[in-house]
Scaffold this motif. Structure first.
Motif, PDB file in Angstrom:
ATOM      1  N   GLY A  79       0.800  -1.216   0.000  1.00 20.26           N
ATOM      2  CA  GLY A  79       0.000   0.000   0.000  1.00 20.26           C
ATOM      3  C   GLY A  79       0.828   1.258   0.000  1.00 20.26           C
ATOM      4  N   ARG A  80       1.624   1.458  -1.073  1.00 17.23           N
ATOM      5  CA  ARG A  80       2.423   2.674  -1.181  1.00 17.23           C
ATOM      6  C   ARG A  80       2.724   2.970  -2.642  1.00 17.23           C
ATOM      7  N   ARG A  81       2.871   4.230  -2.955  1.00 20.16           N
ATOM      8  CA  ARG A  81       3.239   4.637  -4.310  1.00 20.16           C
ATOM      9  C   ARG A  81       4.635   4.123  -4.638  1.00 20.16           C
ATOM     10  N   ASN A  82       4.794   3.615  -5.839  1.00 18.26           N
ATOM     11  CA  ASN A  82       6.057   3.096  -6.385  1.00 18.26           C
ATOM     12  C   ASN A  82       6.464   1.735  -5.831  1.00 18.26           C
ATOM     13  N   ILE A  83       5.893   1.315  -4.711  1.00 16.77           N
ATOM     14  CA  ILE A  83       6.292   0.052  -4.094  1.00 16.77           C
ATOM     15  C   ILE A  83       5.085  -0.885  -4.056  1.00 16.77           C
ATOM     16  N   ALA A  84       5.191  -1.999  -4.765  1.00 14.57           N
ATOM     17  CA  ALA A  84       4.099  -2.973  -4.771  1.00 14.57           C
ATOM     18  C   ALA A  84       4.019  -3.717  -3.443  1.00 14.57           C
ATOM     19  N   SER A  85       5.181  -4.024  -2.868  1.00 11.69           N
ATOM     20  CA  SER A  85       5.193  -4.751  -1.598  1.00 11.69           C
ATOM     21  C   SER A  85       6.582  -4.672  -0.982  1.00 11.69           C
ATOM     22  N   LYS A 111       9.577  -4.758  -3.792  1.00  9.78           N
ATOM     23  CA  LYS A 111       9.153  -5.037  -5.164  1.00  9.78           C
ATOM     24  C   LYS A 111       8.532  -3.760  -5.730  1.00  9.78           C
ATOM     25  N   LEU A 112       9.050  -3.293  -6.864  1.00 14.36           N
ATOM     26  CA  LEU A 112       8.646  -2.009  -7.423  1.00 14.36           C
ATOM     27  C   LEU A 112       7.524  -2.170  -8.441  1.00 14.36           C
ATOM     28  N   PHE A 113       6.704  -1.123  -8.549  1.00 17.65           N
ATOM     29  CA  PHE A 113       5.769  -1.040  -9.669  1.00 17.65           C
ATOM     30  C   PHE A 113       6.561  -0.741 -10.939  1.00 17.65           C
ATOM     31  N   GLU A 124       5.694  -9.896 -19.057  1.00 17.91           N
ATOM     32  CA  GLU A 124       4.657  -9.551 -18.075  1.00 17.91           C
ATOM     33  C   GLU A 124       4.964 -10.091 -16.673  1.00 17.91           C
ATOM     34  N   LYS A 125       5.922 -11.014 -16.579  1.00 20.98           N
ATOM     35  CA  LYS A 125       6.258 -11.594 -15.272  1.00 20.98           C
ATOM     36  C   LYS A 125       7.583 -11.076 -14.715  1.00 20.98           C
ATOM     37  N   ARG A 126       8.223 -10.180 -15.422  1.00 21.28           N
ATOM     38  CA  ARG A 126       9.500  -9.651 -14.948  1.00 21.28           C
ATOM     39  C   ARG A 126       9.278  -8.630 -13.830  1.00 21.28           C
ATOM     40  N   GLU A 127      10.172  -8.648 -12.856  1.00 17.20           N
ATOM     41  CA  GLU A 127      10.032  -7.788 -11.686  1.00 17.20           C
ATOM     42  C   GLU A 127      11.314  -6.999 -11.454  1.00 17.20           C
ATOM     43  N   LYS A 128      11.153  -5.841 -10.832  1.00 17.77           N
ATOM     44  CA  LYS A 128      12.293  -5.027 -10.431  1.00 17.77           C
ATOM     45  C   LYS A 128      12.249  -4.842  -8.918  1.00 17.77           C
ATOM     46  N   HIS A 129      13.414  -4.960  -8.315  1.00 14.43           N
ATOM     47  CA  HIS A 129      13.491  -4.935  -6.853  1.00 14.43           C
ATOM     48  C   HIS A 129      14.596  -3.998  -6.388  1.00 14.43           C
ATOM     49  N   VAL A 130      14.364  -3.402  -5.246  1.00 10.47           N
ATOM     50  CA  VAL A 130      15.405  -2.735  -4.465  1.00 10.47           C
ATOM     51  C   VAL A 130      15.556  -3.537  -3.188  1.00 10.47           C
ATOM     52  N   ILE A 131      16.778  -3.999  -2.920  1.00 14.50           N
ATOM     53  CA  ILE A 131      17.014  -4.891  -1.781  1.00 14.50           C
ATOM     54  C   ILE A 131      18.056  -4.263  -0.863  1.00 14.50           C
ATOM     55  N   LEU A 132      17.655  -4.037   0.365  1.00 16.48           N
ATOM     56  CA  LEU A 132      18.561  -3.536   1.395  1.00 16.48           C
ATOM     57  C   LEU A 132      18.917  -4.695   2.314  1.00 16.48           C
ATOM     58  N   ILE A 151      13.900   5.283  -3.435  1.00 12.70           N
ATOM     59  CA  ILE A 151      13.058   4.565  -4.398  1.00 12.70           C
ATOM     60  C   ILE A 151      12.207   5.546  -5.202  1.00 12.70           C
ATOM     61  N   ASP A 152      11.695   6.564  -4.536  1.00  9.48           N
ATOM     62  CA  ASP A 152      10.873   7.558  -5.245  1.00  9.48           C
ATOM     63  C   ASP A 152      11.676   8.307  -6.307  1.00  9.48           C
ATOM     64  N   SER A 153      12.987   8.402  -6.121  1.00  3.63           N
ATOM     65  CA  SER A 153      13.823   9.152  -7.068  1.00  3.63           C
ATOM     66  C   SER A 153      14.221   8.323  -8.287  1.00  3.63           C
ATOM     67  N   LEU A 154      13.955   7.019  -8.262  1.00  5.62           N
ATOM     68  CA  LEU A 154      14.409   6.161  -9.362  1.00  5.62           C
ATOM     69  C   LEU A 154      13.723   6.495 -10.684  1.00  5.62           C
ATOM     70  N   SER A 155      12.523   7.021 -10.628  1.00  5.15           N
ATOM     71  CA  SER A 155      11.823   7.381 -11.873  1.00  5.15           C
ATOM     72  C   SER A 155      12.515   8.537 -12.587  1.00  5.15           C
ATOM     73  N   LYS A 156      13.380   9.272 -11.874  1.00  4.61           N
ATOM     74  CA  LYS A 156      14.093  10.397 -12.470  1.00  4.61           C
ATOM     75  C   LYS A 156      15.433   9.994 -13.087  1.00  4.61           C
ATOM     76  N   VAL A 157      15.814   8.747 -12.901  1.00  3.01           N
ATOM     77  CA  VAL A 157      17.105   8.292 -13.431  1.00  3.01           C
ATOM     78  C   VAL A 157      17.067   8.293 -14.951  1.00  3.01           C
ATOM     79  N   SER A 158      18.079   8.891 -15.559  1.00  2.16           N
ATOM     80  CA  SER A 158      18.180   8.928 -17.022  1.00  2.16           C
ATOM     81  C   SER A 158      19.521   8.336 -17.438  1.00  2.16           C
TER      82      SER A 158
END
Length: 369
Positions: A105-111, A151-153, A249-257, A281-288
């Protein structure tokens, strides 16, 4: 019938206890009951060992439960602020050394999966094994580990890459546990403390991440925050090598601490790191990334899918060949069993027929040559 039953009873009845007449130790009497402790030395030793093992198990299990509960309690406010559905008080366990927690239940983070993998303090045998194996293998260093797996959206990270910041004492073994990090190369980075290294597929990924969220560097530069830090990784690949290409459709992206679990008295020591992960994590959408880096990443993923497909087809082919060999072997065995049941004359006829067939095959091969 009765005599047979009596014989069975005599065989299973234990022999009578022989009390020595010259017993001069302490004894306790009550009517016809007599208790002589000196005659039960072996039983006392075994009972003591059993009691020690039970107490060891109880206190060891309590240590692990206390560590996880105190850590979750110290970070409860962070998770409650970040997630609309945090399950802070719902800590699941698998045995006495593995604990799990799930939030969503958070923006950018599925779980978020919080995973504790603690040393088996409740199991004396395993602890002794770890101790003695550590004397044999100097690189073997079991720890109480903690992973926060975000797990990221899909829209949270528009690019595909693998990147990590790793404590240098983890570099020797981290690629053994994380297949996805085999894509990277470890390098020094002047922006990081000397105890940390960067693992990245391409150099400009690091630069883009630093630009998108420079505050992360300030958190990692504080020595207090590095006491329990092990690694921080971003990945678009699974931690274990897949058997076949993963559908899009089944590929996932993760940030792991990845952290070491602090003792209960210092449970809040990792709070600054956990707090800093969410804006990171919120800043990752700005990565170019540079166009050439995007092309290299795309080609690397295409080559990977091609290799996984070839390996899967090769493995399938080998399995089919093995099945054919097994079927042939089963057929030969069944034929041999059938022949063994025939008379000697019939067996001789079959052997003669096989001999002639072999001669014809050898002659045919000679003619072809």
């Amino acid at each position: 019938m009765a005599s047979g039953f009596l014989n069975i009873l005599q065989k299973i009845t234990p022999p009578p206890i022989e009390n020595p007449v010259d017993y001069d130790g302490w004894e306790l009497k009550w009517k016809f009951l007599v208790f002589r402790p000196a005659l039960l030395k072996n039983e006392a030793i075994l009972s003591g060992i059993l009691v020690f093992y039970v107490l060891f198990w109880y206190f060891g299990a309590s240590i692990n439960s206390s560590k996880t509960e105190k850590w979750m309690s110290a970070h409860q406010s962070i998770l409650a602020r970040q997630f609309s559905k945090p399950s802070v008080g719902n800590l699941r366990r698998d045995g006495y050394s593995d604990f799990f927690n799930f939030s969503t239940g958070r923006r950018n983070i599925a779980s978020l999966h919080v995973i504790f993998s603690l040393r088996p303090y409740h199991d004396l045998v395993q602890l002794l094994f770890q101790f003695f194996w550590g004397l044999v293998d100097v690189q073997y260093n079991p720890k109480d580990s903690l992973e926060l797996d975000f797990k990221l959206f899909p829209e949270a990270l528009p690019h595909d890459f693998v990147w990590a910041i790793v404590a240098k004492d983890e570099l020797r073994t981290i690629k053994d546990d994380r297949w996805d990090l085999t894509f990277t190369r470890a390098t020094e980075n002047p922006a990081l403390p000397p105890s940390l290294s960067v693992m990245s597929e391409f150099a400009d990924v690091t630069e883009s991440l630093y630009k998108a969220h420079p505050a992360l560097l300030n958190v990692l530069k504080d020595p207090q925050n590095l006491r329990y830090f092990r690694s921080l990784s971003i990945t678009d690949q699974p931690r274990d090598r897949p058997d076949a290409p993963i559908p899009v459709e089944k590929r996932e992206k993760h940030v792991i601490l990845s952290l070491s679990v602090p003792p209960g008295s210092s449970a809040a020591a990792t709070a600054p790191l956990v707090e800093a992960i969410f804006p990171f994590i919120d800043s990752l959408s700005k990565v170019s990334l540079r166009p050439e880096t995007k092309n290299k990443t795309k080609k690397a993923r295409e080559d990977l899918d091609k290799q996984l497909k070839e390996d899967a087809e090769k493995e399938k082919k080998e399995e089919m060949e093995q099945q054919r060999e097994d079927q042939k072997a089963a057929k030969r065995k069944a034929e041999q069993e059938r022949i063994s049941k025939l008379s000697a004359a019939e067996q001789q006829k079959i052997l003669e027929r096989e001999r002639k067939r072999s001669i014809r095959k050898s002659q045919t091969k000679a003619v072809r040559k």
